[in-house]
Design an enzyme around this catalytic site. Structure first.
Site, PDB file in Angstrom:
ATOM      1  N   ALA A  75       0.861  -1.184   0.000  1.00  0.00           N
ATOM      2  CA  ALA A  75       0.000   0.000   0.000  1.00  0.00           C
ATOM      3  C   ALA A  75       0.896   1.232   0.000  1.00  0.00           C
ATOM      4  O   ALA A  75       2.063   1.170   0.420  1.00  0.00           O
ATOM      5  CB  ALA A  75      -0.896  -0.017   1.225  1.00  0.00           C
ATOM      6  N   GLY A 120       0.195  -5.018   0.981  1.00  0.00           N
ATOM      7  CA  GLY A 120      -1.074  -5.022   0.251  1.00  0.00           C
ATOM      8  C   GLY A 120      -0.976  -5.752  -1.087  1.00  0.00           C
ATOM      9  O   GLY A 120      -1.982  -6.234  -1.600  1.00  0.00           O
ATOM     10  N   GLU A 123      -1.398  -9.315  -0.287  1.00  0.00           N
ATOM     11  CA  GLU A 123      -2.819  -9.514   0.073  1.00  0.00           C
ATOM     12  C   GLU A 123      -3.683  -9.602  -1.177  1.00  0.00           C
ATOM     13  O   GLU A 123      -4.611 -10.422  -1.248  1.00  0.00           O
ATOM     14  CB  GLU A 123      -3.287  -8.366   0.982  1.00  0.00           C
ATOM     15  CG  GLU A 123      -2.591  -8.413   2.335  1.00  0.00           C
ATOM     16  CD  GLU A 123      -2.918  -7.237   3.233  1.00  0.00           C
ATOM     17  OE1 GLU A 123      -3.065  -7.447   4.443  1.00  0.00           O
ATOM     18  OE2 GLU A 123      -3.014  -6.100   2.740  1.00  0.00           O
ATOM     19  N   GLU A 143       4.362  -5.166   7.216  1.00  0.00           N
ATOM     20  CA  GLU A 143       3.635  -4.080   7.884  1.00  0.00           C
ATOM     21  C   GLU A 143       4.118  -3.783   9.299  1.00  0.00           C
ATOM     22  O   GLU A 143       4.190  -2.621   9.707  1.00  0.00           O
ATOM     23  CB  GLU A 143       2.123  -4.402   7.931  1.00  0.00           C
ATOM     24  CG  GLU A 143       1.421  -4.263   6.596  1.00  0.00           C
ATOM     25  CD  GLU A 143       1.428  -5.540   5.759  1.00  0.00           C
ATOM     26  OE1 GLU A 143       2.243  -6.441   6.058  1.00  0.00           O
ATOM     27  OE2 GLU A 143       0.628  -5.650   4.829  1.00  0.00           O
TER      28      GLU A 143
HETATM   29  N1  DAK Z   1       4.518   3.172  -0.924  1.00  0.00           N
HETATM   30  C1  DAK Z   1       4.864   4.334  -1.514  1.00  0.00           C
HETATM   31  N2  DAK Z   1       5.893   4.453  -2.354  1.00  0.00           N
HETATM   32  C2  DAK Z   1       6.622   3.376  -2.597  1.00  0.00           C
HETATM   33  C3  DAK Z   1       6.329   2.107  -2.017  1.00  0.00           C
HETATM   34  C4  DAK Z   1       5.209   2.037  -1.150  1.00  0.00           C
HETATM   35  N3  DAK Z   1       4.807   0.884  -0.577  1.00  0.00           N
HETATM   36  N4  DAK Z   1       7.233   1.212  -2.450  1.00  0.00           N
HETATM   37  C5  DAK Z   1       8.054   1.889  -3.266  1.00  0.00           C
HETATM   38  N5  DAK Z   1       7.680   3.176  -3.364  1.00  0.00           N
HETATM   39  C6  DAK Z   1       8.314   4.233  -4.148  1.00  0.00           C
HETATM   40  C7  DAK Z   1       9.575   4.748  -3.440  1.00  0.00           C
HETATM   41  O1  DAK Z   1       9.217   5.697  -2.452  1.00  0.00           O
HETATM   42  C8  DAK Z   1      10.302   5.352  -4.603  1.00  0.00           C
HETATM   43  O2  DAK Z   1       9.727   6.598  -4.917  1.00  0.00           O
HETATM   44  P1  DAK Z   1      10.661   7.918  -5.101  1.00  0.00           P
HETATM   45  O3  DAK Z   1      11.454   7.996  -3.869  1.00  0.00           O
HETATM   46  O4  DAK Z   1      11.498   7.559  -6.316  1.00  0.00           O
HETATM   47  O5  DAK Z   1       9.695   9.016  -5.327  1.00  0.00           O
HETATM   48  C9  DAK Z   1       9.969   4.415  -5.754  1.00  0.00           C
HETATM   49  O6  DAK Z   1       8.791   3.735  -5.375  1.00  0.00           O
HETATM   50  C10 DAK Z   1      11.065   3.384  -5.998  1.00  0.00           C
HETATM   51  O7  DAK Z   1      11.320   2.741  -4.768  1.00  0.00           O
HETATM   52  P2  DAK Z   1      12.804   2.493  -4.217  1.00  0.00           P
HETATM   53  O8  DAK Z   1      13.711   3.597  -4.634  1.00  0.00           O
HETATM   54  O9  DAK Z   1      12.690   2.222  -2.767  1.00  0.00           O
HETATM   55  O10 DAK Z   1      13.187   1.185  -5.022  1.00  0.00           O
HETATM   56  P3  DAK Z   1      14.134   0.004  -4.585  1.00  0.00           P
HETATM   57  O11 DAK Z   1      14.233  -0.876  -5.789  1.00  0.00           O
HETATM   58  O12 DAK Z   1      15.384   0.503  -3.948  1.00  0.00           O
HETATM   59  O13 DAK Z   1      13.334  -0.772  -3.436  1.00  0.00           O
HETATM   60  C11 DAK Z   1      11.390  -1.837  -2.440  1.00  0.00           C
HETATM   61  C12 DAK Z   1      12.132  -1.431  -3.736  1.00  0.00           C
HETATM   62  C13 DAK Z   1      10.039  -2.409  -2.859  1.00  0.00           C
HETATM   63  C14 DAK Z   1      12.190  -2.939  -1.732  1.00  0.00           C
HETATM   64  C15 DAK Z   1      11.251  -0.618  -1.525  1.00  0.00           C
HETATM   65  O14 DAK Z   1      10.681   0.452  -2.284  1.00  0.00           O
HETATM   66  C16 DAK Z   1      10.353  -0.878  -0.370  1.00  0.00           C
HETATM   67  O15 DAK Z   1      10.761  -1.445   0.617  1.00  0.00           O
HETATM   68  N6  DAK Z   1       9.092  -0.407  -0.464  1.00  0.00           N
HETATM   69  C17 DAK Z   1       8.150  -0.509   0.628  1.00  0.00           C
HETATM   70  C18 DAK Z   1       7.692  -1.942   0.793  1.00  0.00           C
HETATM   71  C19 DAK Z   1       6.690  -2.092   1.915  1.00  0.00           C
HETATM   72  O16 DAK Z   1       7.013  -1.893   3.086  1.00  0.00           O
HETATM   73  N7  DAK Z   1       5.499  -2.417   1.553  1.00  0.00           N
HETATM   74  C20 DAK Z   1       4.421  -2.644   2.539  1.00  0.00           C
HETATM   75  C21 DAK Z   1       3.701  -1.350   2.767  1.00  0.00           C
HETATM   76  S1  DAK Z   1       2.482  -1.537   4.046  1.00  0.00           S
HETATM   77  C22 DAK Z   1      -5.119  -1.870   4.391  1.00  0.00           C
HETATM   78  C23 DAK Z   1      -4.777  -2.431   3.188  1.00  0.00           C
HETATM   79  C24 DAK Z   1      -3.466  -2.635   2.885  1.00  0.00           C
HETATM   80  C25 DAK Z   1      -2.488  -2.273   3.750  1.00  0.00           C
HETATM   81  C26 DAK Z   1      -2.811  -1.693   4.934  1.00  0.00           C
HETATM   82  C27 DAK Z   1      -4.140  -1.495   5.269  1.00  0.00           C
HETATM   83  N8  DAK Z   1      -6.498  -1.720   4.751  1.00  0.00           N
HETATM   84  C28 DAK Z   1      -7.512  -2.315   3.884  1.00  0.00           C
HETATM   85  C29 DAK Z   1      -6.884  -1.216   6.012  1.00  0.00           C
HETATM   86  C30 DAK Z   1      -1.141  -2.523   3.333  1.00  0.00           C
HETATM   87  C31 DAK Z   1      -0.084  -2.043   3.938  1.00  0.00           C
HETATM   88  C32 DAK Z   1       1.188  -2.176   3.251  1.00  0.00           C
HETATM   89  O17 DAK Z   1       1.301  -2.689   2.180  1.00  0.00           O
END
Ligand code: DAK
Length: 270
Positions: A75, A120, A123, A143
């Site tokens: 997300a 997400g 999911e 998360e």
């Molecule tokens: N959100 C926003 N931006 C993201 C992102 C994310 N999850 N993942 C990547 N990006 C963006 C980065 O910010 C970056 O943007 P700029 O800085 O260039 O503007 C761009 O994508 C490229 O990312 P990286 O530079 O970080 O690229 P890398 O190849 O170095 O790394 C990575 C890729 C996927 C390993 C890294 O970006 C990363 O760790 N991303 C976050 C992964 C993560 O933690 N995902 C889980 C998020 S929590 C709900 C429903 C769903 C959810 C919650 C509630 N309800 C129905 C209530 C879900 C929650 C989640 O998913």
């Protein structure tokens, strides 16, 4: 739609997520477009199987070419950061509802997971009927490392798919795993080389398309229903589906072909 493309190959609807800048992070806008993409394939009565996948493009950085790809990197963290508890309920409903929609989608949905499949994203993938992974994919529910719980079915569907013990380990640690481990624990059906991913997903879709789609769709309903109920109620539901399929033209076509020792030429889907 700006961030999602819908293509069609015969009776297969292919949804390609193409929010390249954010690695397909699920923002409200992106989720809205994903819903629109499902509206498009749902409205097309020729589409009997859907494949959902992420973008894959060649990029050049400092003179070096490499592939950039993602299924869904979770997300959108930037959108979630300012949310209050009350706002998070409204915001989260969009993602949760989309996953339920995919899970209960009339036709089978295959996730062709080509890259990051996190939070997400995992999911959403778990809401699909079948998951095929590229050897370049990665999986996780990270998360808790962001201070939140999974919110779009992660605690529920992961435990159902891989068992409570493994689900708890993955969710409590937030660890990101490789495709071979995802396969070993039963999170994905198979792993293939990246360049074979779409061909494999399409071949699987075509294998499904050879059969009676009434029977396939009734089977999907039975499996989904049965996972949420006791065995007696599930069996009763299955009996209803069996009765429905016994009244179809497809049954006559399939069984007559067997009895007459002919191959089935064409099911008609009714
Ligand atoms: N959100 C926003 N931006 C993201 C992102 C994310 N999850 N993942 C990547 N990006 C963006 C980065 O910010 C970056 O943007 P700029 O800085 O260039 O503007 C761009 O994508 C490229 O990312 P990286 O530079 O970080 O690229 P890398 O190849 O170095 O790394 C990575 C890729 C996927 C390993 C890294 O970006 C990363 O760790 N991303 C976050 C992964 C993560 O933690 N995902 C889980 C998020 S929590 C709900 C429903 C769903 C959810 C919650 C509630 N309800 C129905 C209530 C879900 C929650 C989640 O998913």
């Amino acid at each position: 739609m700006e961030l999602v493309n819908v293509e069609k190959k015969g009776r297969i609807g292919i949804i390609v997520m193409n929010n390249q800048k954010a690695l397909n992070a699920l923002s409200e806008k992106f989720l809205g477009e994903l819903n629109e993409a499902f509206d498009v394939v749902e409205a097309d009565s020729d589409v009997d199987v859907v494949i959902i996948t992420g973008f894959e493009v060649e990029v050049e950085k400092d003179g070096v070419k490499k592939m950039k790809r993602s299924f869904i990197a979770g997300a959108d963290i930037k959108e979630m950061l300012p949310l209050t508890p009350a706002e998070s309920i409204r915001w989260g409903k969009v993602g949760s509802d989309l996953n339920l929609r995919i899970e209960n989608f009339k036709v089978p949905v295959i996730a062709a997971i080509n890259g990051f499949c996190l939070g997400g994203g995992n999911e959403l993938a778990m809401s699909c009927d079948i998951r095929i992974a590229s050897d370049k994919a990665s999986f996780g529910q990270p998360e808790v490392g962001l201070g939140i719980t999974p919110g779009a079915g992660g605690t529920q569907r992961l435990a159902r798919l891989v068992g409570a013990g493994i689900a708890k380990e993955l969710i409590y640690t937030g660890r990101v795993i490789k495709p071979d481990e995802a396969y070993r624990i039963g999170l994905v059906n198979r792993v293939v080389p990246a360049e074979e991913l779409m061909d494999t997903a399409i071949a699987l879709a075509e294998e499904i398309l050879k059969n009676s789609q009434v029977a396939v769709q009734q089977s999907k309903r039975c499996i989904n229903f049965g996972l949420q109920t006791d065995i007696q109620t599930g069996n009763a539901f299955e009996q209803q589906a069996f009765a429905v399929t016994n009244g179809t033209e497809d049954k006559k076509i399939g069984m007559t072909a067997f009895v007459e020792k002919n191959p089935v030429k064409n099911f008609v889907g009714r």
